[in-house]
Design a protein around this motif. Structure first.
Motif, PDB file in Angstrom:
ATOM      1  N   ARG A   1       0.827  -1.204   0.000  1.00  0.00           N
ATOM      2  CA  ARG A   1       0.000   0.000   0.000  1.00  0.00           C
ATOM      3  C   ARG A   1       0.870   1.267   0.000  1.00  0.00           C
ATOM      4  NH1 ARG A   1      -5.082  -0.506   0.264  1.00  0.00           N
ATOM      5  NH2 ARG A   1      -5.497   1.574   1.075  1.00  0.00           N
ATOM      6  N   LEU A   2       0.466   2.195  -0.844  1.00  0.00           N
ATOM      7  CA  LEU A   2       1.121   3.499  -0.928  1.00  0.00           C
ATOM      8  C   LEU A   2       0.403   4.455   0.016  1.00  0.00           C
ATOM      9  CD1 LEU A   2       3.122   5.402  -2.631  1.00  0.00           C
ATOM     10  CD2 LEU A   2       1.068   5.963  -3.970  1.00  0.00           C
ATOM     11  N   TYR A   3       1.173   5.234   0.776  1.00  0.00           N
ATOM     12  CA  TYR A   3       0.542   6.252   1.603  1.00  0.00           C
ATOM     13  C   TYR A   3       1.182   7.614   1.336  1.00  0.00           C
ATOM     14  CZ  TYR A   3       4.558   5.865   4.811  1.00  0.00           C
ATOM     15  OH  TYR A   3       5.818   5.851   5.351  1.00  0.00           O
ATOM     16  N   ILE A   4       0.339   8.641   1.385  1.00  0.00           N
ATOM     17  CA  ILE A   4       0.775  10.029   1.188  1.00  0.00           C
ATOM     18  C   ILE A   4       0.252  10.837   2.365  1.00  0.00           C
ATOM     19  CG2 ILE A   4       0.646  12.062  -0.309  1.00  0.00           C
ATOM     20  CD1 ILE A   4      -0.209   9.866  -2.537  1.00  0.00           C
ATOM     21  N   GLN A   5       1.146  11.398   3.154  1.00  0.00           N
ATOM     22  CA  GLN A   5       0.756  12.198   4.309  1.00  0.00           C
ATOM     23  C   GLN A   5       1.020  13.674   4.030  1.00  0.00           C
ATOM     24  OE1 GLN A   5       2.848  10.700   7.737  1.00  0.00           O
ATOM     25  NE2 GLN A   5       1.372   9.056   8.074  1.00  0.00           N
ATOM     26  N   VAL A   6       0.020  14.494   4.272  1.00  0.00           N
ATOM     27  CA  VAL A   6       0.142  15.949   4.165  1.00  0.00           C
ATOM     28  C   VAL A   6      -0.061  16.502   5.565  1.00  0.00           C
ATOM     29  CG1 VAL A   6      -0.757  18.056   3.121  1.00  0.00           C
ATOM     30  CG2 VAL A   6      -0.748  15.926   1.807  1.00  0.00           C
ATOM     31  N   GLU A   7       0.994  17.027   6.145  1.00  0.00           N
ATOM     32  CA  GLU A   7       0.941  17.500   7.539  1.00  0.00           C
ATOM     33  C   GLU A   7       1.286  18.987   7.601  1.00  0.00           C
ATOM     34  OE1 GLU A   7       3.393  16.564  11.623  1.00  0.00           O
ATOM     35  OE2 GLU A   7       2.628  14.837  10.476  1.00  0.00           O
TER      36      GLU A   7
ATOM     37  N   CYS B   1      -2.767  20.348  20.702  1.00  0.00           N
ATOM     38  CA  CYS B   1      -2.881  20.238  19.250  1.00  0.00           C
ATOM     39  C   CYS B   1      -1.893  21.197  18.589  1.00  0.00           C
ATOM     40  CB  CYS B   1      -4.302  20.558  18.805  1.00  0.00           C
ATOM     41  SG  CYS B   1      -4.519  20.457  17.012  1.00  0.00           S
ATOM     42  N   CYS B   2      -1.061  20.672  17.695  1.00  0.00           N
ATOM     43  CA  CYS B   2      -0.040  21.501  17.048  1.00  0.00           C
ATOM     44  C   CYS B   2      -0.101  21.406  15.525  1.00  0.00           C
ATOM     45  CB  CYS B   2       1.357  21.112  17.546  1.00  0.00           C
ATOM     46  SG  CYS B   2       1.816  19.397  17.215  1.00  0.00           S
ATOM     47  N   GLY B   3      -1.163  20.785  15.008  1.00  0.00           N
ATOM     48  CA  GLY B   3      -1.251  20.699  13.562  1.00  0.00           C
ATOM     49  C   GLY B   3      -2.269  19.674  13.106  1.00  0.00           C
ATOM     50  N   ASN B   4      -2.208  19.373  11.820  1.00  0.00           N
ATOM     51  CA  ASN B   4      -3.174  18.478  11.187  1.00  0.00           C
ATOM     52  C   ASN B   4      -2.460  17.548  10.216  1.00  0.00           C
ATOM     53  OD1 ASN B   4      -5.726  20.301  11.950  1.00  0.00           O
ATOM     54  ND2 ASN B   4      -4.178  21.643  11.058  1.00  0.00           N
ATOM     55  N   ARG B   5      -3.057  16.369  10.033  1.00  0.00           N
ATOM     56  CA  ARG B   5      -2.459  15.407   9.106  1.00  0.00           C
ATOM     57  C   ARG B   5      -3.567  14.746   8.286  1.00  0.00           C
ATOM     58  NH1 ARG B   5      -0.262  11.673  12.474  1.00  0.00           N
ATOM     59  NH2 ARG B   5       1.694  12.836  12.634  1.00  0.00           N
ATOM     60  N   ILE B   6      -3.376  14.740   6.979  1.00  0.00           N
ATOM     61  CA  ILE B   6      -4.264  14.002   6.081  1.00  0.00           C
ATOM     62  C   ILE B   6      -3.453  12.869   5.473  1.00  0.00           C
ATOM     63  CG2 ILE B   6      -5.595  14.093   3.934  1.00  0.00           C
ATOM     64  CD1 ILE B   6      -6.196  17.017   4.549  1.00  0.00           C
ATOM     65  N   THR B   7      -3.968  11.653   5.551  1.00  0.00           N
ATOM     66  CA  THR B   7      -3.275  10.494   4.998  1.00  0.00           C
ATOM     67  C   THR B   7      -4.121   9.872   3.892  1.00  0.00           C
ATOM     68  OG1 THR B   7      -2.232  10.035   7.140  1.00  0.00           O
ATOM     69  CG2 THR B   7      -2.196   8.277   5.496  1.00  0.00           C
ATOM     70  N   ILE B   8      -3.555   9.859   2.696  1.00  0.00           N
ATOM     71  CA  ILE B   8      -4.187   9.197   1.553  1.00  0.00           C
ATOM     72  C   ILE B   8      -3.511   7.836   1.388  1.00  0.00           C
ATOM     73  CG2 ILE B   8      -4.672   9.333  -0.913  1.00  0.00           C
ATOM     74  CD1 ILE B   8      -4.197  12.397  -0.655  1.00  0.00           C
ATOM     75  N   SER B   9      -4.315   6.788   1.365  1.00  0.00           N
ATOM     76  CA  SER B   9      -3.764   5.433   1.255  1.00  0.00           C
ATOM     77  C   SER B   9      -4.445   4.707   0.112  1.00  0.00           C
ATOM     78  CB  SER B   9      -3.995   4.674   2.576  1.00  0.00           C
ATOM     79  OG  SER B   9      -3.559   3.334   2.462  1.00  0.00           O
TER      80      SER B   9
END
Length: 237
Positions: free
Chosen positions: A158-164, A217-225
């Motif tokens: 599985r490929l994952y892409i994290q945008v933080e 809370c110090c940020g946000n993360r979106i993970t596309i898998s």
């Protein structure tokens, strides 16, 4: 009975194809946002008049290359990750120019990823990055110190892409009134799920907050898998 099933399957396939074509068109229109184009050219023009013709030439080259890549990738179901990341970085650099370097960014490819041989649907990552910049980072009270991290790796097949990012959280974004402007993200998510159904990618999108050592809370993360797809050339390496 068999003939009816074949007709139903064909009709479903045609409907999915037309839906994907429409989503690709909407995604392309969202990326070719007139405000982004106008403001990028305006920022380049400002460089020409006030700062440096060399810098203006650099950014103009980046802008024209981004336009060429965006137009070239339009109507494609797949592109290699290397080309997609090239367009993504050009986009981020132009946003840095527009917003006077209010944020820094870093793209990290994990060692197991061969980006020249990894395939991804185009116009998927950029809307989530745009959202992180516009509706998270730029909504911070501070006008500097924004950070954007993009991490791409593979776990098993599985490929994952994290945008933080270190921008405001979802509650603050909603209170600012920016949360409603999510058309690009919604289109990207719908395209990804349609591609997932067509190619059995088992794609998912997960959003979560990031917390520091003090559980603040110090940020946000979106993970596309999604299922990892590779070109034929990589199989021979």
């Amino acid at each position: 009975m068999r003939e009816r099933k074949i007709k139903a399957a064909t009709a479903k396939e045609m409907t999915m194809h037309h839906t994907l074509v429409n989503l690709e068109l909407h995604a392309f229109q969202a990326q070719m946002d007139p405000h982004f184009i106008f403001n990028s050219l305006n920022a380049i023009h400002h460089y020409i008049l006030t700062t440096s013709t060399d810098m203006a030439s650099l950014y103009l080259t980046r802008f024209s290359k981004l336009m060429r890549l965006m137009i070239g990738n339009f109507n494609k179901e797949w592109v290699n990750l290397q080309d997609d990341l090239e367009a993504l970085e050009l986009y981020i650099q132009l946003e840095q120019l527009r917003f006077d370097q209010q944020f820094a960014y870093h793209v990290r490819l994990m060692p197991e990823i061969m980006h020249q041989f990894t395939l991804v649907p185009p116009l998927i990552i950029q809307p989530f990055v745009q959202y992180a910049i516009w509706h998270r980072i730029l909504q911070r009270p501070q006008k500097n110190g924004g950070r954007l991290y993009i991490i791409i790796g593979k776990q098993e097949d599985r490929l994952y892409i994290q945008v933080e990012d270190n921008g405001v959280d979802a509650v603050e974004a909603a209170e600012s009134g920016e949360q409603s402007q999510t058309a690009g993200v919604d289109i990207a998510a719908e395209r990804l799920y349609m591609m997932s159904e067509k190619y059995h990618m088992e794609a998912s999108i997960d959003t979560q907050q990031v917390f520091d050592d003090q559980q603040q809370c110090c940020g946000n993360r979106i993970t596309i898998s999604m299922q990892h797809f590779a070109t034929r050339q990589s199989l021979a390496v």
